[in-house]
Motif scaffolding. Sequence first.
Motif, PDB file in Angstrom:
ATOM      1  N   GLY A   1     -48.657   7.997   7.185  1.00 14.67           N
ATOM      2  CA  GLY A   1     -47.858   8.861   6.190  1.00 14.67           C
ATOM      3  C   GLY A   1     -47.350  10.055   6.573  1.00 14.67           C
ATOM      4  N   SER A   2     -46.378  10.685   6.179  1.00 14.23           N
ATOM      5  CA  SER A   2     -45.734  11.801   6.562  1.00 14.23           C
ATOM      6  C   SER A   2     -45.524  12.747   5.407  1.00 14.23           C
ATOM      7  CB  SER A   2     -44.470  11.623   7.093  1.00 14.23           C
ATOM      8  OG  SER A   2     -44.379  10.464   7.964  1.00 14.23           O
ATOM      9  N   SER A   3     -46.617  12.627   4.602  1.00 13.38           N
ATOM     10  CA  SER A   3     -46.581  13.500   3.423  1.00 13.38           C
ATOM     11  C   SER A   3     -47.742  13.853   2.748  1.00 13.38           C
ATOM     12  CB  SER A   3     -45.619  13.046   2.407  1.00 13.38           C
ATOM     13  OG  SER A   3     -46.293  11.733   1.851  1.00 13.38           O
ATOM     14  N   THR A   4     -49.070  13.183   3.087  1.00 18.93           N
ATOM     15  CA  THR A   4     -50.195  13.542   2.523  1.00 18.93           C
ATOM     16  C   THR A   4     -50.419  12.851   0.959  1.00 18.93           C
ATOM     17  OG1 THR A   4     -50.679  15.376   4.127  1.00 18.93           O
ATOM     18  CG2 THR A   4     -52.344  15.002   2.545  1.00 18.93           C
ATOM     19  N   GLU A   5     -49.286  11.975   0.909  1.00 16.96           N
ATOM     20  CA  GLU A   5     -49.313  11.527  -0.545  1.00 16.96           C
ATOM     21  C   GLU A   5     -50.073  10.095  -0.690  1.00 16.96           C
ATOM     22  OE1 GLU A   5     -45.005  12.658  -2.532  1.00 16.96           O
ATOM     23  OE2 GLU A   5     -44.955  11.860  -0.293  1.00 16.96           O
TER      24      GLU A   5
ATOM     25  N   PRO B   1     -52.124  14.078  -3.683  1.00 14.25           N
ATOM     26  CA  PRO B   1     -51.426  14.747  -2.691  1.00 14.25           C
ATOM     27  C   PRO B   1     -51.878  16.270  -2.329  1.00 14.25           C
ATOM     28  CG  PRO B   1     -49.896  14.519  -4.461  1.00 14.25           C
ATOM     29  CD  PRO B   1     -51.363  13.816  -4.896  1.00 14.25           C
ATOM     30  N   THR B   2     -51.890  16.529  -1.054  1.00 13.67           N
ATOM     31  CA  THR B   2     -51.978  18.039  -0.767  1.00 13.67           C
ATOM     32  C   THR B   2     -50.463  18.878  -1.174  1.00 13.67           C
ATOM     33  OG1 THR B   2     -53.686  17.580   0.837  1.00 13.67           O
ATOM     34  CG2 THR B   2     -52.466  19.692   0.790  1.00 13.67           C
ATOM     35  N   LYS B   3     -50.772  19.975  -1.821  1.00 14.91           N
ATOM     36  CA  LYS B   3     -49.370  20.755  -2.053  1.00 14.91           C
ATOM     37  C   LYS B   3     -48.960  21.805  -1.108  1.00 14.91           C
ATOM     38  CE  LYS B   3     -50.050  18.901  -6.661  1.00 14.91           C
ATOM     39  NZ  LYS B   3     -51.063  19.080  -7.711  1.00 14.91           N
TER      40      LYS B   3
ATOM     41  N   ARG C   1     -43.649  20.654  -3.556  1.00 18.79           N
ATOM     42  CA  ARG C   1     -43.356  20.151  -2.249  1.00 18.79           C
ATOM     43  C   ARG C   1     -44.396  19.594  -1.482  1.00 18.79           C
ATOM     44  NH1 ARG C   1     -37.674  20.811  -1.207  1.00 18.79           N
ATOM     45  NH2 ARG C   1     -36.769  22.043  -2.800  1.00 18.79           N
ATOM     46  N   VAL C   2     -44.036  18.508  -0.578  1.00 26.12           N
ATOM     47  CA  VAL C   2     -45.083  18.053   0.266  1.00 26.12           C
ATOM     48  C   VAL C   2     -45.505  19.035   1.296  1.00 26.12           C
ATOM     49  CG1 VAL C   2     -44.507  15.593  -0.304  1.00 26.12           C
ATOM     50  CG2 VAL C   2     -43.513  16.700   2.008  1.00 26.12           C
ATOM     51  N   VAL C   3     -46.740  18.735   2.072  1.00 24.03           N
ATOM     52  CA  VAL C   3     -47.233  19.495   3.089  1.00 24.03           C
ATOM     53  C   VAL C   3     -46.576  18.835   4.395  1.00 24.03           C
ATOM     54  CG1 VAL C   3     -49.036  21.037   2.113  1.00 24.03           C
ATOM     55  CG2 VAL C   3     -49.376  18.392   2.972  1.00 24.03           C
ATOM     56  N   GLY C   4     -46.375  17.657   4.374  1.00 21.22           N
ATOM     57  CA  GLY C   4     -46.013  16.716   5.546  1.00 21.22           C
ATOM     58  C   GLY C   4     -47.478  16.093   5.771  1.00 21.22           C
TER      59      GLY C   4
END
Lengths: 475, 483
Positions: free
Chosen positions: B119-123, B129-131, B138-141
């Motif tokens: 993944g590219s968002s830690t979702e 998910p990490t914020k 928003r995502v952290v990547g």
Amino acid sequence: MSNFETVIGLEVHTQLNTESKIFCSCPTEFQSPPNTNICPVCCGYPGVLPVFNIKALKLALRVSLALNCKINPSIYFERKNYFYPDLPKNYQISQYKMPLGYNGALLLPSGKKIRINRVHLEEDAGKLIHKEDYSLVDLNRTGTPLLEIVSEPDLSDASQAFDYLTYLKLILQYIRASDCDMEKGSLRCDANISLRPKGQKELGTKVELKNMNTFKGVRVALEYEAKRQAHVLKNNQKINQETRLWDPAKLKTAIMRTKEEAHDYRYFPEPDLLNITVGDDLIKAESSNLGELPLAKSKRFLDDYGISGKELDIYISNINLADFFEEVVKIYTKVKEVSNFLLGPFLEQINNNKEGFSAVKIEAENFSKIVKYFSQGRLNNLTAKKVLSLSIFTNEDIDEIIDREKLTQVSNEDELLAFVSEAIKENPKAISEFNEGKQQAIQFLVGQVMRKTKGKANPKLARQMLEKTIKGGSV
Amino acid sequence: MLDLTQLNAKDIALALKEAKLTKDEVSSFFKKRIDEFNPSLNSLIEVFKEPDKGEGSSALASLGIAIKDNICIKGRKITCASKILSSHRAVYEATVISKLKQAGLEIAARANMDEFAFGSSTETSCYGPTKNPWDLERVVGGSSGGSAAAVSARLLPFALGSDTGGSIRQPASLCGVVGFKPTYGRVSRYGLIAFGSSLDQIGPITTSFIDCAHLLNIICGHDAKDSTSAKIDTPDFSKSLNCDCSQIKIGLPKEYFAKGLEPEVKTAIEGVKSYFANKKIKFIEISLPHTEYAVATYYIIGSSEASSNLQRFDGIRYGLRSGCSNLEELYTKTRSQGFGPEAKRRIFLGTYSLSSGYYDAYYVQALKVRRLIKEDFDSAFKEVDAILTPTSPSTAFKIGEKTNDPLSMYLSDIYTISVNLAGLPAVSFPCGFSKNNLPIGAQLIGKAFDEETLIKLGSCFEEGSDYHKQIPPLVVNKKNSHE
């Protein structure tokens, strides 16, 4: 049956004689309790990586050379993917596109040449132990270096397949690459068998046979399967391409999976290992490590020792015995005497021991004394056997045994005289028979003397004394 | 007491050594920040009550580090943020962890990530998910999003991540920190739970190039337990800090500045270019013609390897085992229940690519393109010493924005993927902010085993900029900042 010709190819898996596993440093020890020779690497724990044991390459190379294979100068491993509980990574690190050895041949003693398709390295899987309603996994065997030797379909009947296996095993033992013990599972064999009308060039549909646990099992299974296929073909039915399991209890093969159920192994290069260069220096080294192969040994034993026929066969098929023989004749050079004793009493002791030759502890020098004393008359047939039985698995000193057990042959007339007299006195019937010309009677009397001396009397001397005494009529 | 958020790790360690700070002060400072901010960020999955203490000394000794949850710390849980491993504990130590301990670092926490680094968002994490500390919506990547967020929010001075297609650099870019992917073979992979074995590499996430160089000094080096680890000496990377860069030539690949790049990102990269140009560094336009095939190539090779690597999670020996009545069911249930949707997607994709009948058309073809991509770099590096590109085409996107559109998610890594296919070193560093105050990252790509040039350039940029010193306003501790 006679309208068809049988075509057989064998796939032999043999464990290589390395001390540690192929991709980790765990021992390859066979008899340890379940799941004791394991580590995160061979258990396939997340994050582990394989490290190739170069010793496995050396042994595999030696086998490839012994089977006259061409060698790929650069090899790599591939992953063979399939799910099974004895395979903790659910892929086996193996070789597919670029086997170590290819295009080889094995010349059987009969003169028949069996072409070798490929020789490749891989890791062994673990073992499943099935209980009533559950199964246990033992990973001790996981990661043992395994060599797959695939023959071309050059074998034309079950007994030729048996001969091929027997000779292949002998070669593997000669070059010290494998124990080849089918009971320990260090050698396993699957077979491909098909039938075709005599004279037809293209091969018939093949069936793969698995689960043969002995060489004899391979032979019987192939005989059965050839008959089964002939029967199917005679009835104008088709052979299905499938894998069948040999049932050694029912002496039958039964379907395991059809072609449609065959695995797609999704081979691809193992990214955790680098390509391996098989350099000329390595090839040279292993060529010189091949040692003497059976044919050469056969010729030498005939030339150097004059051993031939059945005796020669025994030595050639028993490399340990042959080596021991050569050690002994270096010390005690009377070949015939040594060989007689080895193939007689010595082999008998080994055959009666469950562990076979590996139980032998006696050293050549100690052993040579038995042969020498026997030849000198210091030991007779009985006492020599007794000394052997006390020393063969212990290597206890022969002189000490003779001393302790008081086994020296009595070759002194004064010591024997009393026993001779007694034997004559107690057996008047034998005396009169002897006097009537029955020569066998004297043999009976010698036996009596031997009994009285607990086998220690020199039988030759006893006989002379008996004859002399009876003829002289001095009793 | 000093505001430690304003210091880099190396200076904190120095202050400790010089007794200007005590160990307790440092650990309670960071513990407070973790307690205060981690619940809203969800960047650390577990903070060890009793950290694994290191025994050696180094420029970074005594400091705590966060470890991405795909690197084995013996005796600790290791989950790859997947349900299938949620109860698993590492039975052995990863080589990098041993090295960190030998350098006197404390293993302090396990960081969140995309499930199995997919993944590219830690979702895709099973922990949620990490914020992004710069904007909690928003995502952290990803996939090393937990590591990047924790460092960005100064919950810890630094962290380790892993990078298969951009998983260190892209979250570093989206969080405004330095994320370094070393050359393939520079850092041992022993103990890193594999995603794409021929692509994976462990690397540092830090707030500065100074810390990055010192951390690289610790984790790099040949390891006999990893056959793909290079037998090459590790230089002292700290010697490359703040060197003269005027002789260095930088390439700008035209393919990386074409469509799809957000204008704000483009402007920021141009800023980096003019900064370096002022330092007399030469720029040359180069071409990496096979760039457009990188994403497809990567998803075939990475997923193929992953499909095989993830086969071991079967419920037999460790991890989740679902109730079952036979073997087939054991496999099916365990894996259906244990893996999340993105992991399943990659397993399907990889299994398909390796299947007989498709193998040549997909996997073999991808290997050929991989070689072409590598050759593109080889010829570019005949002219230049490093390559400057954006790290990510955009700043951090909204949580949930791309979860139903895997293809657009995969394109987040368009600038980072080629580097892994070619096995090269690359780093993302902060180079600006969008008008929404979201960090922007620039990427420098180096020749194989020439991490030094990247550190020279990066530290040179840091000297004249303060982007890396910016702390997300949401995590500015008011008490500390007024002292």
